[in-house]
Design a protein around this motif. Structure first.
Motif, PDB file in Angstrom:
ATOM      1  N   VAL A 181       1.101  -1.238  -0.014  1.00  0.00           N
ATOM      2  CA  VAL A 181      -0.011  -0.074  -0.163  1.00  0.00           C
ATOM      3  C   VAL A 181       0.913   1.476   0.153  1.00  0.00           C
ATOM      4  CG1 VAL A 181      -1.572   1.384   1.333  1.00  0.00           C
ATOM      5  CG2 VAL A 181      -2.083  -1.097   1.070  1.00  0.00           C
ATOM      6  N   HIS A 182       1.853   1.262   0.599  1.00  0.00           N
ATOM      7  CA  HIS A 182       2.799   2.480   0.766  1.00  0.00           C
ATOM      8  C   HIS A 182       3.429   2.713  -0.567  1.00  0.00           C
ATOM      9  CE1 HIS A 182       6.050   4.630   2.963  1.00  0.00           C
ATOM     10  NE2 HIS A 182       6.416   4.721   1.740  1.00  0.00           N
ATOM     11  N   GLU A 183       3.756   1.954  -1.316  1.00  0.00           N
ATOM     12  CA  GLU A 183       4.167   2.052  -2.679  1.00  0.00           C
ATOM     13  C   GLU A 183       3.203   2.433  -3.736  1.00  0.00           C
ATOM     14  OE1 GLU A 183       7.392   2.488  -3.021  1.00  0.00           O
ATOM     15  OE2 GLU A 183       7.637   1.671  -1.103  1.00  0.00           O
ATOM     16  N   ALA A 185       0.296   3.859  -2.741  1.00  0.00           N
ATOM     17  CA  ALA A 185      -0.178   5.108  -2.405  1.00  0.00           C
ATOM     18  C   ALA A 185       0.804   6.435  -3.084  1.00  0.00           C
ATOM     19  CB  ALA A 185       0.026   5.490  -0.711  1.00  0.00           C
ATOM     20  N   HIS A 186       2.093   6.150  -3.169  1.00  0.00           N
ATOM     21  CA  HIS A 186       3.019   7.129  -3.793  1.00  0.00           C
ATOM     22  C   HIS A 186       2.639   7.349  -5.438  1.00  0.00           C
ATOM     23  CE1 HIS A 186       6.063   8.127  -0.846  1.00  0.00           C
ATOM     24  NE2 HIS A 186       6.430   6.742  -0.774  1.00  0.00           N
ATOM     25  N   LEU A 187       1.734   6.432  -5.809  1.00  0.00           N
ATOM     26  CA  LEU A 187       1.257   6.657  -7.483  1.00  0.00           C
ATOM     27  C   LEU A 187       0.324   7.885  -7.129  1.00  0.00           C
ATOM     28  CD1 LEU A 187       0.698   3.277  -8.546  1.00  0.00           C
ATOM     29  CD2 LEU A 187       2.890   4.541  -8.912  1.00  0.00           C
ATOM     30  N   ASN A 191       5.198  12.270  -2.018  1.00  0.00           N
ATOM     31  CA  ASN A 191       5.814  12.689  -0.778  1.00  0.00           C
ATOM     32  C   ASN A 191       5.048  12.167   0.433  1.00  0.00           C
ATOM     33  OD1 ASN A 191       8.054  14.317  -1.929  1.00  0.00           O
ATOM     34  ND2 ASN A 191       6.313  15.824  -2.256  1.00  0.00           N
ATOM     35  N   HIS A 192       5.822  12.058   1.519  1.00  0.00           N
ATOM     36  CA  HIS A 192       5.357  11.452   2.740  1.00  0.00           C
ATOM     37  C   HIS A 192       4.482  12.437   3.610  1.00  0.00           C
ATOM     38  CE1 HIS A 192       8.418   8.170   2.659  1.00  0.00           C
ATOM     39  NE2 HIS A 192       7.561   7.761   1.936  1.00  0.00           N
ATOM     40  N   THR A 193       3.431  13.109   2.944  1.00  0.00           N
ATOM     41  CA  THR A 193       2.804  14.179   3.478  1.00  0.00           C
ATOM     42  C   THR A 193       1.500  13.687   4.410  1.00  0.00           C
ATOM     43  OG1 THR A 193       0.949  13.975   1.491  1.00  0.00           O
ATOM     44  CG2 THR A 193       3.044  15.553   1.629  1.00  0.00           C
ATOM     45  N   ARG A 195      -1.481  13.715   3.627  1.00  0.00           N
ATOM     46  CA  ARG A 195      -2.483  13.307   2.703  1.00  0.00           C
ATOM     47  C   ARG A 195      -1.868  11.850   2.393  1.00  0.00           C
ATOM     48  NH1 ARG A 195      -2.342  13.518  -3.112  1.00  0.00           N
ATOM     49  NH2 ARG A 195      -4.259  12.655  -3.974  1.00  0.00           N
ATOM     50  N   PHE A 196      -0.568  11.633   2.018  1.00  0.00           N
ATOM     51  CA  PHE A 196      -0.004  10.327   1.871  1.00  0.00           C
ATOM     52  C   PHE A 196      -0.502   9.192   2.964  1.00  0.00           C
ATOM     53  CE2 PHE A 196       3.161   6.959   2.495  1.00  0.00           C
ATOM     54  CZ  PHE A 196       3.151   6.499   1.520  1.00  0.00           C
ATOM     55  N   TRP A 197      -0.096   9.770   4.170  1.00  0.00           N
ATOM     56  CA  TRP A 197      -0.512   8.718   5.141  1.00  0.00           C
ATOM     57  C   TRP A 197      -2.018   8.531   5.462  1.00  0.00           C
ATOM     58  CZ3 TRP A 197       3.456   5.838   6.158  1.00  0.00           C
ATOM     59  CH2 TRP A 197       4.615   6.167   6.111  1.00  0.00           C
TER      60      TRP A 197
HETATM   61 ZN   LIG Z   1       7.579   6.251   0.810  1.00  0.00          ZN
END
Ligand SMILES: [Zn+2]
Length: 238
Positions: A181-183, A185-187, A191-193, A195-197
C-alpha cells in the motif's frame, strides 16, 4: 555514504555478528582468519539495517547475525519461523511443507537457493494482493519486480513500476500489505505528506504497527547471509 566499523577477531567465534553500540560505533565480531574483504561484504550486506539503526534513537546496542544453513536453524516465511532440515537425499532446490528441506550437497549455495525460492513465492503470492489494493486505491501500475533492493523494502519508479525487496516475503502478512500500500499510495502522492498517510491508513488502518515492526525487526529479514565455510555470498546482483 561510507560506513566505518571496528573489527574484533575471536578464536571462539564461528560466525559474524554486527552490532551498533550506544555511541553508534559499528562493531564487527568475526572469526580469526576471515578476510577483510569478506567482512566488508558482511557489513555492506547489512547496510539497510545499519542505516536504520544509526538514524534511530532507540535501545542500543543491537545485534544482527547470519544464517549458516545448518539443521535445526529456523528461517522466516510470512512472519513465521520454520525449521531447516539438511538431508542426504537428493532434493532439487528448496522443499517446503511445515519446514524447509535442502540437500546436503546444496548447503554451500543455500543462500542462492533460498533467494530464488523466496522470489518465486513472491511472484506467486504478491501480484494478486497488489492488484486488489491498486483497485481499491484506484491507481494503475505497470510491472512488479522483486529483486535485491539495497537500501529499501520497496520503491516505485516514475513510470509506475513497483519494486520490492524479495526479503519482504519473510515478514508477516500485515507488514507486506503495508509495504504494498505504501508504494501504491506514492502513485497518488509522491511525498510522505499527511495526505499520503491518510491514503495509507484507509487501506491499512494499523500501518503504524507495521512501520514499528519494520523498525524493530527489519534486521531479521536480512539474516540470510553466511554459508557453511564462512564464505559470504553477496545479496546484491549489481
Ligand atoms: Zn515512501
Amino acid at each position: 555514504m561510507k560506513l566505518d566499523y571496528h573489527i574484533i577477531y575471536s578464536p571462539q567465534r564461528k560466525s559474524v555478528t554486527l552490532s551498533v553500540e550506544r555511541d553508534k560505533t559499528i562493531l564487527v565480531r568475526a572469526p580469526i582468519g576471515l578476510s577483510e574483504e569478506k567482512i566488508h561484504q558482511a557489513v555492506e550486506s547489512k547496510k539497510l539495517w545499519l542505516y536504520e539503526k544509526l538514524n534511530h534513537n532507540q535501545k542500543y546496542p543491537d545485534k544482527t547475525t547470519y544464517k549458516e544453513f545448518v539443521s535445526g536453524e529456523t528461517l522466516l516465511y510470512l512472519g513465521k519461523n520454520y525449521h531447516l532440515e539438511i538431508t542426504d537425499d537428493q532434493v532439487p532446490n528448496v522443499r517446503f511443507h511445515s519446514r524447509f528441506l535442502i540437500s546436503r550437497c546444496h548447503q554451500e549455495t543455500a543462500f542462492q537457493l533460498f533467494r530464488d525460492w523466496y522470489i518465486k513465492r513472491a511472484y506467486i503470492k504478491l501480484p494478486p494482493k497488489v492488484k486488489d489494493f491498486a483497485e481499491s486505491l484506484g491507481v494503475q501500475y505497470n510491472q512488479i519486480l522483486f529483486s535485491d533492493l539495497k537500501y529499501r523494502w520497496g520503491s516505485c519508479t516514475p513510470n509506475n513500476n513497483l519494486n520490492f525487496n524479495w526479503r519482504i516475503m519473510k515478514a508477516p502478512v500485515f507488514v507486506i500489505d503495508y509495504l504494498i500500500v505504501h508504494e501504491l499510495a506514492h502513485l497518488l502522492e509522491s511525498n510522505h505528506t499527511p495526505r499520503f498517510w491518510n491514503i495509507v491508513a484507509v487501506q491499512v488502518p494499523n500501518y503504524q504497527v507495521a512501520k514499528n515492526w519494520l523498525r524493530d525487526n527489519g534486521n531479521t529479514l536480512e539474516e540470510d547471509f553466511l554459508d557453511k565455510k564462512l564464505g559470504l555470498t553477496t545479496a546484491t546482483t549489481d
